[in-house]
Scaffold this active site. Sequence first.
Site, PDB file in Angstrom:
ATOM      1  N   CYS A 202      -5.589  -3.039   2.383  1.00  0.00           N
ATOM      2  CA  CYS A 202      -6.345  -4.291   2.373  1.00  0.00           C
ATOM      3  C   CYS A 202      -5.445  -5.499   2.552  1.00  0.00           C
ATOM      4  O   CYS A 202      -4.233  -5.400   2.532  1.00  0.00           O
ATOM      5  CB  CYS A 202      -7.146  -4.499   1.082  1.00  0.00           C
ATOM      6  SG  CYS A 202      -8.155  -3.112   0.608  1.00  0.00           S
TER       7      CYS A 202
ATOM      8  N   GLY B 163      -7.460  -4.443   7.474  1.00  0.00           N
ATOM      9  CA  GLY B 163      -8.671  -3.744   7.064  1.00  0.00           C
ATOM     10  C   GLY B 163      -9.847  -4.172   7.906  1.00  0.00           C
ATOM     11  O   GLY B 163     -10.100  -5.377   8.049  1.00  0.00           O
TER      12      GLY B 163
ATOM     13  N   ASN C  28      -5.037  -5.728  -3.416  1.00  0.00           N
ATOM     14  CA  ASN C  28      -4.386  -4.958  -2.371  1.00  0.00           C
ATOM     15  C   ASN C  28      -3.410  -4.001  -3.040  1.00  0.00           C
ATOM     16  O   ASN C  28      -2.571  -4.422  -3.832  1.00  0.00           O
ATOM     17  CB  ASN C  28      -3.625  -5.881  -1.410  1.00  0.00           C
ATOM     18  CG  ASN C  28      -2.791  -5.110  -0.409  1.00  0.00           C
ATOM     19  OD1 ASN C  28      -3.153  -4.021   0.003  1.00  0.00           O
ATOM     20  ND2 ASN C  28      -1.664  -5.679  -0.020  1.00  0.00           N
ATOM     21  N   GLY C  29      -3.535  -2.704  -2.756  1.00  0.00           N
ATOM     22  CA  GLY C  29      -2.624  -1.740  -3.340  1.00  0.00           C
ATOM     23  C   GLY C  29      -3.351  -0.563  -3.951  1.00  0.00           C
ATOM     24  O   GLY C  29      -4.510  -0.294  -3.636  1.00  0.00           O
TER      25      GLY C  29
ATOM     26  N   TYR D 238       5.269  -1.185  10.445  1.00  0.00           N
ATOM     27  CA  TYR D 238       3.972  -1.037  11.106  1.00  0.00           C
ATOM     28  C   TYR D 238       2.887  -2.018  10.672  1.00  0.00           C
ATOM     29  O   TYR D 238       2.203  -2.600  11.502  1.00  0.00           O
ATOM     30  CB  TYR D 238       3.474   0.398  10.891  1.00  0.00           C
ATOM     31  CG  TYR D 238       2.077   0.650  11.415  1.00  0.00           C
ATOM     32  CD1 TYR D 238       1.835   0.707  12.784  1.00  0.00           C
ATOM     33  CD2 TYR D 238       1.004   0.809  10.554  1.00  0.00           C
ATOM     34  CE1 TYR D 238       0.554   0.924  13.279  1.00  0.00           C
ATOM     35  CE2 TYR D 238      -0.279   1.032  11.041  1.00  0.00           C
ATOM     36  CZ  TYR D 238      -0.498   1.088  12.389  1.00  0.00           C
ATOM     37  OH  TYR D 238      -1.752   1.291  12.875  1.00  0.00           O
TER      38      TYR D 238
END
Length: 475
Positions: free
Chosen positions: A12, A38, A112-113, A254
């Site tokens: 996310c 996302g 996020n995570g 990436y």
Amino acid sequence: MLAELRGLNEECGVFGIWGHEDAAQLSYYGLHALQHRGQEGAGIATKNGKGLLVKKGEGLVNEVFSGDALKGLTGRSAIGQVRYTTEDGRGAENVQPLVFRSTTGSMAIAHNGNLINAKELKENLEKQGSIFQTTSDTEVLAHLIKKSGRGALTQRDCVKKALSMLKGAFAFVLLTEEGLMVAQDPNGMRPLSLGKLGDAWVVSSETCAFDLIGAETIRSVEPGELIIINEKGLQSDRFAEAGDRAMCSMEYVYFSRPDSDIDGINIHMARKRCGKQLAKEVKIEADVVTGVPDSSISAAIGFSEESGIPYELGLIKNRYVGRTFIQPTQAMRERGVKLKLSPVHQVVAGKRVVMVDDSIVRGTTSKRIVKMLKDAGATEVHVVIAAPPLVSPCFYGVDISTDSDLIATGRTATEVCDLIGADSLTFLSAEGMLKAIGRPKEMKNCGQCLACFTGEYPTDIYADTVLPHEKELAR
């Protein structure tokens, strides 16, 4: 490369803003900048004088907020999220921000995570009477904050106490009736930056969102730090001592956009240096270098500059193929590479081609691209990867949950090369990657998490996060 085809996805992106009259609109633009993190859901929550408002749904940012969707989101502060979900996390109920209302005040949370002790915490909370409405780890924090509120603790103290119970990788933004709170896990495993737009404060998973809205990047949120922003200004506090810094290496390789900076290091330049370092580590006789769009282009340029082999656009990405073309059936997924990528025949025909990519996950897409280039007339295809081989699962939010997904696990580079049909295959060394990215040398592993490359995890791994056949690997 093509994340939706390879199964390599991040969990996310989050955005927050405090003190701007166009908070919802700026959050919309911020989420647009983070859309690559996302594509399955998006949401924004705002705070006005009457409480918290929220609009969210499944789909892309412009799909969720089409028409007049933003008009009802009034207020001078907001948080938002774009969401990627695994199989277990799908469903509209998991789209964030999650909003919690109670007699003592309301709260919106975006995350996020991944919490590696989420299952254990949920079980303990349920024994105390908590009932969960989603399968998201994010909901755990809300319950912990509420449970911590017994007694005379302030809201800040409740949040600090709750955050101290979490293990894993997390970047949280919380919007309450009292202010905006921002928290980063003690190892700093997920990117989170603080910025300024006039008198307003902004926070984002990536600095590219600041560039879009015209904000100035101030600094990264520190590991274990809790930032509170309200009418009194910005205050920095701590909920935990900073551990060994362990920024996810895949952010540089990436996930992050090339125009973003993490801890002052530009992503494009880091990837370009990785390509240069790779060219120093392998000597290939070839006619042309090409990169797999989009995240490998920077490394391909660096490889070309260092090796002296000309760089060309040997592969073109079709940017107008909708997600539905590659989702419904396995047969359609098999055609996904041809829908998304096309070879430039006159560039590769009769040539020895160096194909630069950022990583190999399952290997199926790499195999198809190698075949595509050879079908287009390439006499040789040498695959070079601007990162070490992925050999271990990730438990911190990257969608590599099992080592059986990884073609390089238990195989040599030669064996992987044979499986993808290339003429040669070379991976960048871990040492070379750390040197090229250029984080502080005095930090352990230069302050990067190398778990997916080495199997050495920066935190304890809880049993409930690991599949039975992988428990030995995670020890």
